[in-house]
Write a protein that holds these residues in place. Structure first.
Motif, PDB file in Angstrom:
ATOM      1  N   SER A  85      -0.356  13.483  -1.762  1.00  0.00           N
ATOM      2  CA  SER A  85       0.112  14.793  -2.212  1.00  0.00           C
ATOM      3  C   SER A  85       1.611  14.844  -2.447  1.00  0.00           C
ATOM      4  N   ASN A  86       2.388  14.031  -1.738  1.00  0.00           N
ATOM      5  CA  ASN A  86       3.845  14.058  -1.915  1.00  0.00           C
ATOM      6  C   ASN A  86       4.352  12.797  -2.602  1.00  0.00           C
ATOM      7  N   SER A  87       3.540  12.239  -3.504  1.00  0.00           N
ATOM      8  CA  SER A  87       3.886  10.964  -4.138  1.00  0.00           C
ATOM      9  C   SER A  87       5.131  11.046  -5.000  1.00  0.00           C
ATOM     10  N   GLU A  88       5.464  12.232  -5.476  1.00  0.00           N
ATOM     11  CA  GLU A  88       6.641  12.372  -6.340  1.00  0.00           C
ATOM     12  C   GLU A  88       7.936  12.028  -5.605  1.00  0.00           C
ATOM     13  N   SER A  89       7.949  12.191  -4.285  1.00  0.00           N
ATOM     14  CA  SER A  89       9.166  11.955  -3.511  1.00  0.00           C
ATOM     15  C   SER A  89       9.195  10.577  -2.851  1.00  0.00           C
ATOM     16  N   ILE A  90       8.218   9.724  -3.166  1.00  0.00           N
ATOM     17  CA  ILE A  90       8.121   8.411  -2.532  1.00  0.00           C
ATOM     18  C   ILE A  90       9.180   7.469  -3.105  1.00  0.00           C
ATOM     19  N   THR A  91       9.895   6.764  -2.249  1.00  0.00           N
ATOM     20  CA  THR A  91      10.920   5.825  -2.674  1.00  0.00           C
ATOM     21  C   THR A  91      10.321   4.440  -2.902  1.00  0.00           C
ATOM     22  N   TRP A  92      11.133   3.553  -3.454  1.00  0.00           N
ATOM     23  CA  TRP A  92      10.698   2.175  -3.713  1.00  0.00           C
ATOM     24  C   TRP A  92      10.205   1.510  -2.437  1.00  0.00           C
ATOM     25  N   MET A  93      10.939   1.644  -1.334  1.00  0.00           N
ATOM     26  CA  MET A  93      10.578   0.972  -0.087  1.00  0.00           C
ATOM     27  C   MET A  93       9.352   1.602   0.578  1.00  0.00           C
ATOM     28  N   ASP A  94       8.973   2.794   0.157  1.00  0.00           N
ATOM     29  CA  ASP A  94       7.773   3.437   0.683  1.00  0.00           C
ATOM     30  C   ASP A  94       6.522   3.071  -0.098  1.00  0.00           C
ATOM     31  N   SER A  95       6.688   2.490  -1.286  1.00  0.00           N
ATOM     32  CA  SER A  95       5.558   2.243  -2.175  1.00  0.00           C
ATOM     33  C   SER A  95       4.846   0.938  -1.808  1.00  0.00           C
ATOM     34  N   PRO A  96       3.580   0.774  -2.219  1.00  0.00           N
ATOM     35  CA  PRO A  96       2.858  -0.471  -1.957  1.00  0.00           C
ATOM     36  C   PRO A  96       3.564  -1.708  -2.511  1.00  0.00           C
ATOM     37  N   LEU A  97       4.351  -1.533  -3.562  1.00  0.00           N
ATOM     38  CA  LEU A  97       5.108  -2.666  -4.091  1.00  0.00           C
ATOM     39  C   LEU A  97       5.980  -3.295  -3.018  1.00  0.00           C
ATOM     40  N   TRP A  98       6.587  -2.462  -2.164  1.00  0.00           N
ATOM     41  CA  TRP A  98       7.440  -3.015  -1.110  1.00  0.00           C
ATOM     42  C   TRP A  98       6.619  -3.826  -0.111  1.00  0.00           C
ATOM     43  N   GLY A  99       5.391  -3.391   0.146  1.00  0.00           N
ATOM     44  CA  GLY A  99       4.518  -4.174   1.015  1.00  0.00           C
ATOM     45  C   GLY A  99       4.220  -5.536   0.430  1.00  0.00           C
ATOM     46  N   LEU A 100       4.026  -5.590  -0.899  1.00  0.00           N
ATOM     47  CA  LEU A 100       3.798  -6.876  -1.551  1.00  0.00           C
ATOM     48  C   LEU A 100       5.060  -7.723  -1.538  1.00  0.00           C
ATOM     49  N   ILE A 101       6.213  -7.107  -1.775  1.00  0.00           N
ATOM     50  CA  ILE A 101       7.485  -7.836  -1.730  1.00  0.00           C
ATOM     51  C   ILE A 101       7.672  -8.483  -0.362  1.00  0.00           C
ATOM     52  N   SER A 102       7.390  -7.733   0.692  1.00  0.00           N
ATOM     53  CA  SER A 102       7.515  -8.268   2.050  1.00  0.00           C
ATOM     54  C   SER A 102       6.568  -9.439   2.256  1.00  0.00           C
ATOM     55  N   PHE A 103       5.343  -9.330   1.768  1.00  0.00           N
ATOM     56  CA  PHE A 103       4.355 -10.401   1.885  1.00  0.00           C
ATOM     57  C   PHE A 103       4.825 -11.657   1.153  1.00  0.00           C
ATOM     58  N   VAL A 104       5.288 -11.474  -0.085  1.00  0.00           N
ATOM     59  CA  VAL A 104       5.764 -12.600  -0.892  1.00  0.00           C
ATOM     60  C   VAL A 104       6.986 -13.248  -0.254  1.00  0.00           C
ATOM     61  N   ASP A 105       7.885 -12.441   0.260  1.00  0.00           N
ATOM     62  CA  ASP A 105       9.091 -12.965   0.892  1.00  0.00           C
ATOM     63  C   ASP A 105       8.738 -13.864   2.072  1.00  0.00           C
ATOM     64  N   LYS A 106       7.778 -13.457   2.886  1.00  0.00           N
ATOM     65  CA  LYS A 106       7.361 -14.277   4.029  1.00  0.00           C
ATOM     66  C   LYS A 106       6.791 -15.605   3.572  1.00  0.00           C
ATOM     67  N   HIS A 107       6.067 -15.588   2.454  1.00  0.00           N
ATOM     68  CA  HIS A 107       5.546 -16.840   1.924  1.00  0.00           C
ATOM     69  C   HIS A 107       6.675 -17.754   1.468  1.00  0.00           C
ATOM     70  N   LEU A 108       7.652 -17.214   0.756  1.00  0.00           N
ATOM     71  CA  LEU A 108       8.751 -18.038   0.245  1.00  0.00           C
ATOM     72  C   LEU A 108       9.589 -18.634   1.363  1.00  0.00           C
ATOM     73  N   LEU A 109       9.576 -18.011   2.530  1.00  0.00           N
ATOM     74  CA  LEU A 109      10.330 -18.518   3.672  1.00  0.00           C
ATOM     75  C   LEU A 109       9.589 -19.631   4.419  1.00  0.00           C
ATOM     76  N   LYS A 110       8.323 -19.882   4.069  1.00  0.00           N
ATOM     77  CA  LYS A 110       7.512 -20.847   4.805  1.00  0.00           C
ATOM     78  C   LYS A 110       8.006 -22.281   4.659  1.00  0.00           C
ATOM     79  N   SER A 111       8.463 -22.645   3.462  1.00  0.00           N
ATOM     80  CA  SER A 111       8.906 -24.024   3.246  1.00  0.00           C
ATOM     81  C   SER A 111       9.806 -24.084   2.025  1.00  0.00           C
ATOM     82  N   ASN A 112      10.502 -25.197   1.879  1.00  0.00           N
ATOM     83  CA  ASN A 112      11.379 -25.383   0.722  1.00  0.00           C
ATOM     84  C   ASN A 112      10.596 -25.549  -0.576  1.00  0.00           C
TER      85      ASN A 112
END
Length: 229
Positions: free
Chosen positions: A80-107
């Motif tokens: 209901s309040n999606s209009e006020s959602i920021t980038w870090m609140d959106s599901p995209l940020w959850g994916l960014i966090s997931f991808v970042d953890k993968h990139l940190l796994k190895s060189n």
């Protein structure tokens, strides 16, 4: 008004509806004659593995139209309040966090994002900010260990490659080509080392991540998924 942000929803390996949604993206890539999707579908079409859904809070997991469309607990397609959602609140940020953890796994960790509807001519006329690889007329966006800890660069690659039928993988590769991919051997290595496939879901409001079973991964160690937000 209730504060809304993304969260991880772990799904069971036998969630056929979620797997079907991922396979539809791979099949679309095959129809468009893209090499990555063709090889992923050949290798993993009969595979199993847990699914992870990244979506806003209050998602109705019993809704009829998951995972193509979203229904939230108030019966609406968006919070209901999606209009006020920021980038870090959106599901995209959850994916960014997931991808970042993968990139940190190895060189050698990489994330390869297929751009289904771009070609060399399009990106020449409208250049992209993220790092690109080309195979014939196919366009891919790639993230490596250099992008770890840089959420803006991860966001850029996902955003520039993303369409309804986008497909991306978390994998590893000892040598990443510059510019042109010399042969299909590069895709063979990427697919052999693929640990996760992720695609857009919920009509662009979330993501599905397919966590492939260890027996399908060759020598690549199993990656643990954190379900903490």
């Amino acid at each position: 008004m209730k504060y809304t942000k993304w969260q991880y929803y772990p799904l069971a390996a036998d969630n056929l509806k979620a797997k079907k949604q991922v396979l539809e993206n791979l099949e679309m890539g095959v129809l468009c004659k893209h090499t990555l999707c063709k090889k992923l579908l050949q290798r993993f079409s009969e595979s199993s593995g847990d699914m992870l859904l990244i979506a806003f809070e209050s998602l109705d997991l019993d809704a009829d139209w998951l995972y193509k469309y979203a229904t939230y607990c108030d019966g609406k397609s968006r919070p209901s309040n999606s209009e006020s959602i920021t980038w870090m609140d959106s599901p995209l940020w959850g994916l960014i966090s997931f991808v970042d953890k993968h990139l940190l796994k190895s060189n050698e960790a990489v994330v390869l994002c297929e751009n289904l509807f771009a070609d060399r001519k399009i990106v020449t006329v409208s250049p992209k900010e993220s790092r690109l690889l080309f195979f014939k007329d196919e366009v891919y966006h790639i993230l490596t260990k250099e992008n770890a800890g840089r959420p803006e660069s991860i966001e850029c690659a996902i955003r520039e490659s993303e369409y309804q039928w986008a497909t991306s993988v978390c994998s590893s590769c000892a040598e990443v080509p510059l510019g042109d991919i010399p042969s299909e051997a590069f895709f063979d290595a990427i697919v052999a080392n693929t640990t996760h496939i992720f695609v857009p879901a919920l009509d662009g409001e979330g993501y599905l991540v397919w966590c492939l079973c260890p027996e399908n991964l060759g020598s690549v160690p199993n990656l643990e998924i954190s379900v903490e937000n």
